[in-house]
Design an enzyme around this catalytic site. Structure first.
Site, short mmCIF file in Angstrom:
data_model
loop_
_atom_site.label_atom_id
_atom_site.label_comp_id
_atom_site.label_asym_id
_atom_site.label_seq_id
_atom_site.Cartn_x
_atom_site.Cartn_y
_atom_site.Cartn_z
N HIS A 1 6.16 -1.30 64.70
CA HIS A 1 6.74 -0.25 63.84
C HIS A 1 7.98 0.37 64.48
CE1 HIS A 1 3.60 0.02 60.77
NE2 HIS A 1 2.82 -0.44 61.73
N SER B 1 11.15 32.17 45.36
CA SER B 1 9.94 32.62 46.07
C SER B 1 10.29 33.20 47.43
CB SER B 1 9.00 31.44 46.25
OG SER B 1 9.56 30.53 47.19
N GLY C 1 10.95 31.15 49.78
CA GLY C 1 10.74 29.97 50.63
C GLY C 1 12.05 29.20 50.77
N VAL C 2 12.05 28.20 51.64
CA VAL C 2 13.29 27.49 51.95
C VAL C 2 13.89 26.80 50.72
CG1 VAL C 2 14.32 25.67 53.36
CG2 VAL C 2 12.57 27.14 54.33
N ASP C 3 13.06 26.04 50.00
CA ASP C 3 13.63 25.21 48.92
C ASP C 3 14.24 26.04 47.81
OD1 ASP C 3 12.49 23.22 50.43
OD2 ASP C 3 10.71 23.06 49.17
N SER C 4 13.51 27.06 47.34
CA SER C 4 14.06 27.84 46.23
C SER C 4 15.23 28.69 46.72
CB SER C 4 12.99 28.69 45.54
OG SER C 4 12.50 29.69 46.38
N SER C 5 15.22 29.13 47.96
CA SER C 5 16.33 29.94 48.47
C SER C 5 17.61 29.11 48.56
CB SER C 5 16.02 30.47 49.87
OG SER C 5 14.88 31.27 49.84
N GLY D 1 1.27 -1.80 55.24
CA GLY D 1 0.26 -1.55 54.22
C GLY D 1 -1.09 -1.84 54.83
N LYS E 1 12.66 17.67 53.37
CA LYS E 1 12.69 19.08 53.76
C LYS E 1 13.77 19.38 54.81
CE LYS E 1 10.32 22.99 53.48
NZ LYS E 1 9.83 23.50 52.19
N GLU F 1 10.00 2.40 63.19
CA GLU F 1 10.25 3.76 62.69
C GLU F 1 9.51 4.83 63.48
OE1 GLU F 1 8.35 1.46 61.43
OE2 GLU F 1 6.64 2.23 60.32
N CYS G 1 5.42 -4.83 59.79
CA CYS G 1 3.96 -4.94 59.85
C CYS G 1 3.44 -5.76 58.66
CB CYS G 1 3.33 -3.55 59.92
SG CYS G 1 1.62 -3.62 60.47
N TYR G 2 2.71 -5.17 57.73
CA TYR G 2 2.27 -5.94 56.55
C TYR G 2 3.49 -6.59 55.89
CZ TYR G 2 0.32 -7.02 51.96
OH TYR G 2 -0.06 -7.66 50.82
#
Ligand code: XMP
Length: 519
Positions: free
Chosen positions: A177, A231, A233-237, A63, A375, A179, A90-91
């Site tokens: 970090h 649409s 796009g990837v998500d709706s497909s 943070g 995603k 990650e 970290c924080y």
């Protein structure tokens, strides 16, 4: 034996967010290890709630604040007594030390930023990590004296306590970090935390998610009429294919073609979903409606608003024709959920998605099959569902489409010019085998005209800008160093094959300060 959804999600790690920029990255890193992680803002979940969910472990994020700052995020120290393993980052480690009455040092000259050598002691958190390795540091404050019961288990040249732990209570903290990929053994440290310290089993697998979701929606939506805005796009497909597998013809997909799509894209979407997948698809050709509304409009935000609103109107008209639908499917993904939970950041661009639809049409229920997924996980689900690679790995395309790539007023003529130039550029990238090396690439029709010469004649035409970016998350991006030969071929073909263009330029601005799209 198949896992059911509940089992899949029982093994959970909580990423308790204190405002760090890497909160989503931490959750993704955990999920890469097949352990489900969810992010909660620190002020939206109490220690009691944490106890009742039964998390296997907790990660405190970083943070921007100092623990001594009155307004900085603090937390109920009871969390340390829950018996759940904690890793503070970290924080997060400073907060852990502060809560347990250790001492934090706040001094400008003790800052560390960037790659730093860290020296680690023998400890379960550092199993299979060398005594000396590179980590990523970004801090001013640090833990000067660990709380009673804690031992220092790593240091750097400037930071006497780069990691600490109370093994008996399974409380761990690192100043660096893990990650971030620059921390060379970061992944190993996270694995150690998840599997050695939290005793996770690693059961979060995409094939289970897909199978379980199909089964879940098959029974949940049995006999219901379900509507989905597709649409391309990837998500709706991916959502469309998943729901189609679950409920077949009870799913109706409405594909609004606003006339702002790339060359042949509308036909591709129609062909893929109707012919290949056999879906119940309605294509609405609404180009004229959109062009009329956009006529004379040049201001980018205004364009976006008009398109978003008109999209809803068209969808609404179509839905009315279908009669009462019970359920609306939305392609919301996890970052949308996290960002809307936390967000008070400034609006740079109003993104147009189909998120606002339920306000205008009433449905009994909304289903968001990817609410929990990032995603890349949606893409993985798409692959599991057998969706063709070129669809699952499509480069992102903005909701307002080419409207934000035609600078100034939008006309049919300009859109046609742009479509041709963009198709050539994409074709050249594909021919050069560069599709995997740049994350998004497209052409922009600038509003600038310039003088050229063709044969013996003077020409006066548009300037096309080519843009290609390399990025992990689209929040920041580098312009891609495309080979000159590829740019040369694209430029020469565009000026030769597309009428009305005299000049081609390449955009060499990164994000920030520019954005990926020009508008
Ligand atoms: P910017 O231009 O904000 O773009 O740097 C970052 C990424 O977001 C895409 N983008 C959009 N996606 N609706 C979307 O679904 C939108 O309105 C929109 N505007 C930009 C952009 O293509 C890039 O990948």
């Amino acid at each position: 034996m198949k896992n059911n959804v509940e089992k899949n999600t029982t093994e959970k790690i909580l990423v308790l967010d204190f405002g760090g920029q890497y909160n989503q990255l931490i959750a993704r890193r955990v999920r890469e290890q097949h352990v489900y992680a969810e992010i909660k803002p620190y002020n939206k979940i109490s220690a009691d709630e944490i106890r009742s969910v039964g998390y296997k472990g907790i990660i405190f994020t970083g943070g921007p604040n100092s623990v001594y700052d009155e307004s900085s995020p603090h937390y109920d120290p009871e969390i340390l007594e829950l018996g759940i393993p904690i890793l503070g980052i970290c924080y997060g480690v400073q907060l852990m030390a502060y809560m347990a009455e250790g001492e934090i040092c706040s001094a400008e000259n003790s800052s560390e930023y960037g790659k730093t050598l860290v020296y680690t002691e023998k400890n379960v958190l550092f199993r299979d990590v060398p005594e000396e390795s590179v980590c990523w540091m970004s801090h001013t404050d640090f833990v000067k004296t660990p709380p009673v019961g804690f031992n220092v288990i790593a240091h750097t040249e400037k930071c006497p306590c780069a990691a600490m732990c109370d093994e008996s209570r399974k409380l761990y903290g690192v100043q660096f970090h893990p990650e971030v990929t620059h921390t060379v053994y970061g992944k190993q440290m996270l694995r150690n935390f998840l599997f050695e310290i939290c005793s996770c089993a690693g059961e979060w697998k995409m094939e289970n998610f897909v199978e379980n979701s199909i089964e879940k929606y098959r029974s949940k939506l049995a006999g219901k009429r379900v509507l989905l805005a597709l649409s391309g796009g990837v998500d709706s497909s991916v959502a469309a294919v998943l729901l189609h597998k679950a409920i077949g013809q009870n799913l109706t997909c409405v594909f609004v073609d606003h006339g702002l799509l790339r060359k042949d894209e509308g036909d591709f979407v129609e062909q893929t979903f109707r012919s290949q997948f056999g879906m119940n698809l309605i294509r609405v050709n609404a180009q004229d409606r959109f062009l009329n509304k956009l006529s004379g409009v040049t201001e980018p935000e205004r364009k976006r608003k008009i398109i978003g609103e008109e999209f809803i109107r068209v969808f609404e008209d179509e839905a009315k024709k279908l009669g009462k639908m019970d359920v609306l499917v939305q392609g919301t993904i996890y970052p949308d959920v996290v960002e809307s939970g936390n967000g008070d950041s400034a609006v740079i661009k109003s993104h147009h998605n189909v998120g606002g639809l339920p306000d205008v049409i009433s449905f009994d229920e909304i289903v968001e099959p990817f609410r929990e997924l990032f995603k890349d996980e949606v893409r993985e689900a798409g692959t599991q569902l057998g969706i063709p690679h070129e669809l699952v790995w499509r480069q992102p395309f903005p909701g307002p489409g080419l409207a934000v790539r035609v600078i100034g007023e939008i006309t049919k003529e300009k859109l046609d010019i742009l479509r041709e130039a963009d198709a050539i550029f994409r074709e050249e990238i594909a021919k050069a085998g560069l599709e995997g090396t740049t994350n998004q690439y497209f052409a922009v029709l600038t509003d600038l005209r310039s003088v050229g010469v063709m044969g013996d004649a003077r020409t006066y035409g548009y300037t096309i800008a080519l843009r290609a970016v390399t990025t992990d998350d689209f929040m920041t991006a580098e312009w891609t160093r495309l080979p000159y030969e590829v740019l040369e071929r694209a430029s020469s073909r565009i000026t030769n094959e597309v009428g009305g263009i005299t000049r081609v330029v390449y955009d060499i601005t990164s994000k920030p300060p520019a954005t990926v799209e020009w508008e």
